[in-house]
Write a protein that holds these residues in place. Sequence first.
Motif, PDB file in Angstrom:
ATOM      1  N   VAL A   1    -123.656  53.158 -58.044  1.00  0.00           N
ATOM      2  CA  VAL A   1    -124.583  53.534 -56.987  1.00  0.00           C
ATOM      3  C   VAL A   1    -124.375  55.000 -56.618  1.00  0.00           C
ATOM      4  O   VAL A   1    -123.251  55.511 -56.680  1.00  0.00           O
ATOM      5  CB  VAL A   1    -124.411  52.639 -55.731  1.00  0.00           C
ATOM      6  CG1 VAL A   1    -123.024  52.786 -55.138  1.00  0.00           C
ATOM      7  CG2 VAL A   1    -125.479  52.933 -54.680  1.00  0.00           C
ATOM      8  N   VAL A   2    -125.462  55.655 -56.275  1.00  0.00           N
ATOM      9  CA  VAL A   2    -125.427  56.959 -55.606  1.00  0.00           C
ATOM     10  C   VAL A   2    -126.346  56.815 -54.408  1.00  0.00           C
ATOM     11  O   VAL A   2    -127.410  56.207 -54.503  1.00  0.00           O
ATOM     12  CB  VAL A   2    -125.868  58.136 -56.508  1.00  0.00           C
ATOM     13  CG1 VAL A   2    -124.853  58.407 -57.590  1.00  0.00           C
ATOM     14  CG2 VAL A   2    -127.238  57.926 -57.085  1.00  0.00           C
ATOM     15  N   TRP A   3    -125.909  57.342 -53.272  1.00  0.00           N
ATOM     16  CA  TRP A   3    -126.729  57.214 -52.080  1.00  0.00           C
ATOM     17  C   TRP A   3    -126.408  58.321 -51.094  1.00  0.00           C
ATOM     18  O   TRP A   3    -125.376  58.981 -51.188  1.00  0.00           O
ATOM     19  CB  TRP A   3    -126.557  55.837 -51.434  1.00  0.00           C
ATOM     20  CG  TRP A   3    -125.188  55.558 -50.885  1.00  0.00           C
ATOM     21  CD1 TRP A   3    -124.106  55.114 -51.575  1.00  0.00           C
ATOM     22  CD2 TRP A   3    -124.755  55.727 -49.533  1.00  0.00           C
ATOM     23  NE1 TRP A   3    -123.022  54.982 -50.734  1.00  0.00           N
ATOM     24  CE2 TRP A   3    -123.402  55.342 -49.475  1.00  0.00           C
ATOM     25  CE3 TRP A   3    -125.394  56.143 -48.361  1.00  0.00           C
ATOM     26  CZ2 TRP A   3    -122.671  55.377 -48.287  1.00  0.00           C
ATOM     27  CZ3 TRP A   3    -124.668  56.179 -47.180  1.00  0.00           C
ATOM     28  CH2 TRP A   3    -123.328  55.792 -47.161  1.00  0.00           C
ATOM     29  N   THR A   4    -127.304  58.508 -50.151  1.00  0.00           N
ATOM     30  CA  THR A   4    -127.097  59.455 -49.068  1.00  0.00           C
ATOM     31  C   THR A   4    -127.868  58.966 -47.851  1.00  0.00           C
ATOM     32  O   THR A   4    -128.733  58.099 -47.969  1.00  0.00           O
ATOM     33  CB  THR A   4    -127.530  60.886 -49.458  1.00  0.00           C
ATOM     34  OG1 THR A   4    -127.072  61.810 -48.471  1.00  0.00           O
ATOM     35  CG2 THR A   4    -129.032  61.012 -49.624  1.00  0.00           C
ATOM     36  N   GLY A   5    -127.543  59.515 -46.719  1.00  0.00           N
ATOM     37  CA  GLY A   5    -128.231  59.139 -45.492  1.00  0.00           C
ATOM     38  C   GLY A   5    -128.392  60.336 -44.587  1.00  0.00           C
ATOM     39  O   GLY A   5    -127.751  61.371 -44.785  1.00  0.00           O
ATOM     40  N   GLU A   6    -129.270  60.172 -43.613  1.00  0.00           N
ATOM     41  CA  GLU A   6    -129.464  61.230 -42.630  1.00  0.00           C
ATOM     42  C   GLU A   6    -129.895  60.633 -41.308  1.00  0.00           C
ATOM     43  O   GLU A   6    -130.521  59.571 -41.265  1.00  0.00           O
ATOM     44  CB  GLU A   6    -130.491  62.257 -43.104  1.00  0.00           C
ATOM     45  CG  GLU A   6    -131.931  61.782 -43.050  1.00  0.00           C
ATOM     46  CD  GLU A   6    -132.943  62.867 -43.421  1.00  0.00           C
ATOM     47  OE1 GLU A   6    -132.545  63.952 -43.864  1.00  0.00           O
ATOM     48  OE2 GLU A   6    -134.143  62.596 -43.248  1.00  0.00           O
ATOM     49  N   LEU A   7    -129.515  61.308 -40.217  1.00  0.00           N
ATOM     50  CA  LEU A   7    -129.984  60.926 -38.895  1.00  0.00           C
ATOM     51  C   LEU A   7    -131.388  61.470 -38.725  1.00  0.00           C
ATOM     52  O   LEU A   7    -131.691  62.585 -39.149  1.00  0.00           O
ATOM     53  CB  LEU A   7    -129.072  61.484 -37.807  1.00  0.00           C
ATOM     54  CG  LEU A   7    -127.687  60.857 -37.711  1.00  0.00           C
ATOM     55  CD1 LEU A   7    -126.873  61.555 -36.634  1.00  0.00           C
ATOM     56  CD2 LEU A   7    -127.781  59.373 -37.430  1.00  0.00           C
ATOM     57  N   LEU A   8    -132.250  60.687 -38.110  1.00  0.00           N
ATOM     58  CA  LEU A   8    -133.631  61.097 -37.881  1.00  0.00           C
ATOM     59  C   LEU A   8    -133.788  61.594 -36.453  1.00  0.00           C
ATOM     60  O   LEU A   8    -133.074  61.152 -35.560  1.00  0.00           O
ATOM     61  CB  LEU A   8    -134.579  59.926 -38.134  1.00  0.00           C
ATOM     62  CG  LEU A   8    -134.510  59.326 -39.529  1.00  0.00           C
ATOM     63  CD1 LEU A   8    -135.403  58.102 -39.630  1.00  0.00           C
ATOM     64  CD2 LEU A   8    -134.884  60.355 -40.583  1.00  0.00           C
ATOM     65  N   GLY A   9    -134.717  62.478 -36.244  1.00  0.00           N
ATOM     66  CA  GLY A   9    -134.947  63.015 -34.914  1.00  0.00           C
ATOM     67  C   GLY A   9    -133.913  64.060 -34.573  1.00  0.00           C
ATOM     68  O   GLY A   9    -133.211  64.590 -35.431  1.00  0.00           O
TER      69      GLY A   9
END
Length: 174
Positions: A70-78
């Motif tokens: 797996v490769v993944w990333t995330g981000e906070l919105l707003g």
Amino acid sequence: MGFGPASAADAGAPWGPALLRFAVSLCLVLAGALVAGCGTDAGSTPEQDVRRDAKVIRQYFPELGAFEEVVWTGELLGDARAAVPGPSDFRVSGMVRLTASDAWRLRSEYTWRDAPGGPAVLAGIRPYVPGQADWKSSEDFTATVTEGRYAGTFHVDFRKNALVFDATNPRKKV
């Protein structure tokens, strides 16, 4: 002199209540600006934010099975620096390489339709999304994974055993 109503003795002082309120307000604004700047990483690049730990993704999406990688990333919105603290919305995107048995299971348990145009993912994941893919999506699979509680998209190419996901506010299940 306290923070209560001004007395007659304070009324003529150059540091009267209005000036004191202004100074306190200025200090609060400056302290807020300093706190808001904490935790930002000016040298961050999308590649640095890409993660490969499978445990987190398995907690959110156990329906994917025992994928190989797996490769993944995330981000906070707003605006994560909002003046009122509280829960933040977040988005997570990634690509998993399904095992042959999980690809077969998903293909046989759900109805899949052509998904022209390919998946939309966060910038850090785009380089990992296979090109020339035969993307399929399934409303049933999406409903099973999200349980109707959050927005998510899941695209799979069964020839490459590649599944790409993008979800907003997924919930841990495991």
